[in-house]
Write a protein that holds these residues in place. Structure first.
Motif, PDB file in Angstrom:
ATOM      1  N   ARG B  49       0.824  -1.201   0.000  1.00  0.00           N
ATOM      2  CA  ARG B  49       0.000   0.000   0.000  1.00  0.00           C
ATOM      3  C   ARG B  49       0.868   1.265   0.000  1.00  0.00           C
ATOM      4  O   ARG B  49       0.623   2.201  -0.773  1.00  0.00           O
ATOM      5  CB  ARG B  49      -0.865  -0.017   1.247  1.00  0.00           C
ATOM      6  N   ILE B  50       1.866   1.278   0.871  1.00  0.00           N
ATOM      7  CA  ILE B  50       2.766   2.427   0.931  1.00  0.00           C
ATOM      8  C   ILE B  50       3.489   2.582  -0.403  1.00  0.00           C
ATOM      9  O   ILE B  50       3.695   3.696  -0.901  1.00  0.00           O
ATOM     10  CB  ILE B  50       3.766   2.275   2.103  1.00  0.00           C
ATOM     11  N   GLY B  51       3.835   1.465  -1.016  1.00  0.00           N
ATOM     12  CA  GLY B  51       4.519   1.477  -2.317  1.00  0.00           C
ATOM     13  C   GLY B  51       3.663   2.134  -3.385  1.00  0.00           C
ATOM     14  O   GLY B  51       4.148   2.928  -4.196  1.00  0.00           O
ATOM     15  N   THR B  52       2.368   1.810  -3.388  1.00  0.00           N
ATOM     16  CA  THR B  52       1.466   2.400  -4.374  1.00  0.00           C
ATOM     17  C   THR B  52       1.380   3.908  -4.172  1.00  0.00           C
ATOM     18  O   THR B  52       1.430   4.680  -5.125  1.00  0.00           O
ATOM     19  CB  THR B  52       0.056   1.779  -4.236  1.00  0.00           C
ATOM     20  N   VAL B 109      13.618   2.819  13.483  1.00  0.00           N
ATOM     21  CA  VAL B 109      12.467   2.002  13.870  1.00  0.00           C
ATOM     22  C   VAL B 109      11.193   2.697  13.398  1.00  0.00           C
ATOM     23  O   VAL B 109      11.004   3.891  13.639  1.00  0.00           O
ATOM     24  CB  VAL B 109      12.436   1.808  15.397  1.00  0.00           C
ATOM     25  N   PHE B 110      10.327   1.973  12.682  1.00  0.00           N
ATOM     26  CA  PHE B 110       9.122   2.605  12.133  1.00  0.00           C
ATOM     27  C   PHE B 110       7.828   1.985  12.643  1.00  0.00           C
ATOM     28  O   PHE B 110       6.747   2.514  12.385  1.00  0.00           O
ATOM     29  CB  PHE B 110       9.147   2.579  10.606  1.00  0.00           C
ATOM     30  N   ALA B 111       7.913   0.859  13.345  1.00  0.00           N
ATOM     31  CA  ALA B 111       6.680   0.241  13.847  1.00  0.00           C
ATOM     32  C   ALA B 111       7.003  -0.752  14.948  1.00  0.00           C
ATOM     33  O   ALA B 111       8.162  -1.165  15.106  1.00  0.00           O
ATOM     34  CB  ALA B 111       5.944  -0.478  12.718  1.00  0.00           C
ATOM     35  N   THR B 112       5.995  -1.105  15.721  1.00  0.00           N
ATOM     36  CA  THR B 112       6.144  -2.156  16.727  1.00  0.00           C
ATOM     37  C   THR B 112       4.971  -3.120  16.593  1.00  0.00           C
ATOM     38  O   THR B 112       3.959  -2.801  15.982  1.00  0.00           O
ATOM     39  CB  THR B 112       6.140  -1.587  18.162  1.00  0.00           C
ATOM     40  N   ASN B 113       5.149  -4.286  17.148  1.00  0.00           N
ATOM     41  CA  ASN B 113       4.118  -5.307  17.061  1.00  0.00           C
ATOM     42  C   ASN B 113       4.152  -6.134  18.338  1.00  0.00           C
ATOM     43  O   ASN B 113       5.231  -6.352  18.894  1.00  0.00           O
ATOM     44  CB  ASN B 113       4.409  -6.206  15.852  1.00  0.00           C
ATOM     45  N   THR B 236      11.504   7.755   4.285  1.00  0.00           N
ATOM     46  CA  THR B 236      10.729   8.870   4.821  1.00  0.00           C
ATOM     47  C   THR B 236       9.227   8.615   4.654  1.00  0.00           C
ATOM     48  O   THR B 236       8.427   8.937   5.538  1.00  0.00           O
ATOM     49  CB  THR B 236      11.115  10.181   4.093  1.00  0.00           C
ATOM     50  N   ALA B 237       8.858   8.024   3.519  1.00  0.00           N
ATOM     51  CA  ALA B 237       7.438   7.728   3.291  1.00  0.00           C
ATOM     52  C   ALA B 237       6.922   6.740   4.326  1.00  0.00           C
ATOM     53  O   ALA B 237       5.773   6.831   4.773  1.00  0.00           O
ATOM     54  CB  ALA B 237       7.248   7.165   1.885  1.00  0.00           C
ATOM     55  N   VAL B 238       7.795   5.789   4.728  1.00  0.00           N
ATOM     56  CA  VAL B 238       7.379   4.786   5.711  1.00  0.00           C
ATOM     57  C   VAL B 238       7.258   5.417   7.101  1.00  0.00           C
ATOM     58  O   VAL B 238       6.299   5.157   7.830  1.00  0.00           O
ATOM     59  CB  VAL B 238       8.390   3.608   5.739  1.00  0.00           C
ATOM     60  N   THR B 239       8.212   6.271   7.436  1.00  0.00           N
ATOM     61  CA  THR B 239       8.202   6.871   8.780  1.00  0.00           C
ATOM     62  C   THR B 239       7.288   8.095   8.849  1.00  0.00           C
ATOM     63  O   THR B 239       6.925   8.527   9.941  1.00  0.00           O
ATOM     64  CB  THR B 239       9.635   7.282   9.198  1.00  0.00           C
ATOM     65  N   GLY B 240       6.902   8.630   7.689  1.00  0.00           N
ATOM     66  CA  GLY B 240       6.059   9.820   7.655  1.00  0.00           C
ATOM     67  C   GLY B 240       4.598   9.514   7.953  1.00  0.00           C
ATOM     68  O   GLY B 240       4.204   8.364   8.138  1.00  0.00           O
TER      69      GLY B 240
END
Lengths: 272, 255
Positions: B49-52, B109-113, B236-240
């Motif tokens: 999704r982020i890629g699109t 780090v951009f996410a946790t689970n 940046t797109a992932v962390t933004g």
């Protein structure tokens, strides 16, 4: 006993006859293609650590489980596959070709698909799951499931090689035995089976080797638990996550066992 | 899946991705530049999704993904596989890439689970807590300790004092989820995001002890990247904000 034509020991080749010299190049390339990756793996082993890596409790458990289950599934393949091959080779009926193709299906199915198929058949909610449950049998997550997965993928190997031996062997000796008054069971036991014994052995060796390497159907259908369902290929795949060295060492162990089995049985019988 | 992809394709026009930066003219590749992203299997839906969104914001750029186990990807990178961005599902596998000298700078780090108990729909075995998993006769499936979800399981066991006796220690969360979805297992330990992704095919049972094992997802630019500027923009797109929205919607925690 005269060996049947199908499995006759190869006569010593007349050097060069029927083998143009240009054939050597692609032949050598093919051999390199198979042998080079195995050699590459050997170069990655840290030999001093090898005994410790191969001798760890989890590795030993995996090896023993692999040998036990592969032997069991080979026995099942012989018990079920021999009658299948005889029926396919010695009778002709409508739809035989289709039936044969279907029986050989596990050869072309990706093993994971075989595992899913087994799950939908023998799993708790599978086709026969309820029936098995009533009988007090639950196969998922047991060593039985491993043997079933291995048998499923290895059975066609036995059927194919034995049926081939039966067909090329022909029925001359069987006809003679029958004309002398032997009953079908006697002919089968005293003539047919002894004649195709080398074909049966090579089929069994192939089944064993396929069982030993089985991975996809096992992990899908049986699960993965040390000493119960985690066979050597599953252990290798898991070790690779944290300890690539251990994975390589175990791979070498698997290659060694497979080579030993195929080499000794095959060479002694002059089959492979 | 298809619905998701369609939604993702339709999405960006309304969510207005940042168009601030110039579409990297430095690379001078013209049309059809490809950005290769190696990402942990658990990121498949969100990163697609982020890629699109990224492709919409950067015309002429095609984002190509390779989704696999984090350690597989790290091993491939160390062996020289061509990639621009690497996102892994835990710090250990990212550490392998860092010590292998294949990533540039410090990973972000951009996410946790966190873990959650997955049970077949309707929870036939009535599992209500982590302690319930130790009930005799219950078929529990977990990840093997060698993989990230398994080491998280180990930590929860240690912290809660509940010793599990699983019927199987699987290779990945997907395998655990598969055993639960088919009803072979009564319960399995997977991530919150896996339960969310499985939709109605499993039910989730959250438990308090999962807090002791928070899994962090780092992302980094690959050193050999042929498009380092573009790769940095993807990070940046992932962390933004827009990337984080996608991740949060899938159940991932904030970094």
């Amino acid at each position: 006993m005269r060996p049947s034509p199908a499995v006759r020991r190869p006569t010593p080749a007349v050097s060069g006859l029927g083998r143009p010299s240009w054939l050597l190049v692609p032949a050598a390339l093919g051999m390199l293609f198979i042998l080079l990756p195995v050699c590459a793996m050997l170069t990655r082993i840290s030999w001093p650590d090898l005994p410790a890596l191969v001798g760890s409790p989890s590795s030993v458990a995996a090896l023993l489980l692999s040998l036990r289950t592969s032997l069991a599934s080979t026995a099942l393949c012989v018990l079920l596959g021999t009658p299948m091959a005889v029926v396919l080779a010695r009778t002709s009926f409508r739809g035989q070709g289709v039936l044969r193709s279907l029986v050989l299906l596990p050869l072309v199915l990706p093993p994971v698909v075989s595992g899913i198929a087994l799950l939908y058949t023998f799993g708790r909610r599978g086709l026969l799951g309820h029936t098995l449950d009533v009988l007090g049998m639950q196969v998922a997550f047991t060593t039985t499931a491993v043997v079933m997965a291995q048998t499923f993928v290895a059975l066609p190997f036995l059927v194919v090689s034995l049926e081939g031996a039966l067909r090329t062997g022909g029925q001359r000796y069987e006809e003679v035995a029958a004309s002398l008054g032997a009953r079908p069971s006697t002919v089968f036991r005293r003539v047919t089976l002894p004649l195709v014994l080398p074909g049966l052995v090579s089929g069994a060796v192939l089944s064993f080797a396929r069982s030993l390497g089985e991975f996809g159907a096992t992990i899908t259908f049986a699960g993965s638990l040390q000493g119960v369902t985690r066979t050597l290929p599953l252990e290798i795949y898991l070790q690779r996550e944290t300890d690539p060295q251990a994975a390589v060492a175990l791979s070498i162990l698997l290659v060694a066992v497979a080579t030993l089995v195929i080499g000794t049985t095959g060479r002694r019988r002059g089959l492979l | 899946m298809v619905v998701l992809a369609t939604a993702a394709c339709g999405g960006p026009s309304s969510s207005a991705p940042p168009r601030g930066q110039e579409p990297v003219s430095a690379a001078a590749g013209g049309t059809g530049r490809a950005l290769t992203v190696f990402a942990a299997a658990s990121l498949q839906q969100t990163f697609t999704r982020i890629g699109t969104q990224f492709e919409h914001a950067h015309p002429g750029v095609r984002v190509v993904f390779s989704f696999a186990g984090s350690s597989d990807l790290a091993a491939q990178l160390v062996q020289g596989a061509p990639a621009d961005v690497y996102a892994s599902a835990d710090t250990r596998t990212m550490g392998e890439a860092v010590s292998g000298g294949v990533v540039e700078g410090a990973p972000v780090v951009f996410a946790t689970n966190t873990l959650e108990i997955a049970v077949p729909p309707g929870n036939p075995a009535r599992v209500r807590s982590f302690a319930d998993l130790a009930r005799p006769g219950l078929k529990v499936v977990v990840c093997a300790p060698q993989v990230p979800c398994g080491s998280a399981t180990d930590r929860v066991e240690g912290a809660s004092g509940v010793a599990l006796r699983p019927v199987s220690e699987e290779q990945s969360v997907t395998d655990v989820l598969g055993k639960v979805m088919t009803g072979e297992a009564d319960a399995g330990l997977v991530y919150v995001t896996d339960v969310r992704r499985a939709g109605s095919r499993v039910d989730g049972v959250p438990f308090a002890q999962s807090r002791v094992a928070v899994n962090t997802y780092p992302v980094a630019v690959v050193k050999r990247s042929r498009n380092p500027a573009l790769a940095r923009q993807f990070v940046t797109a992932v962390t933004g904000a827009s990337g984080q929205d996608v991740l949060r919607a899938a159940g991932f925690g904030a970094p």
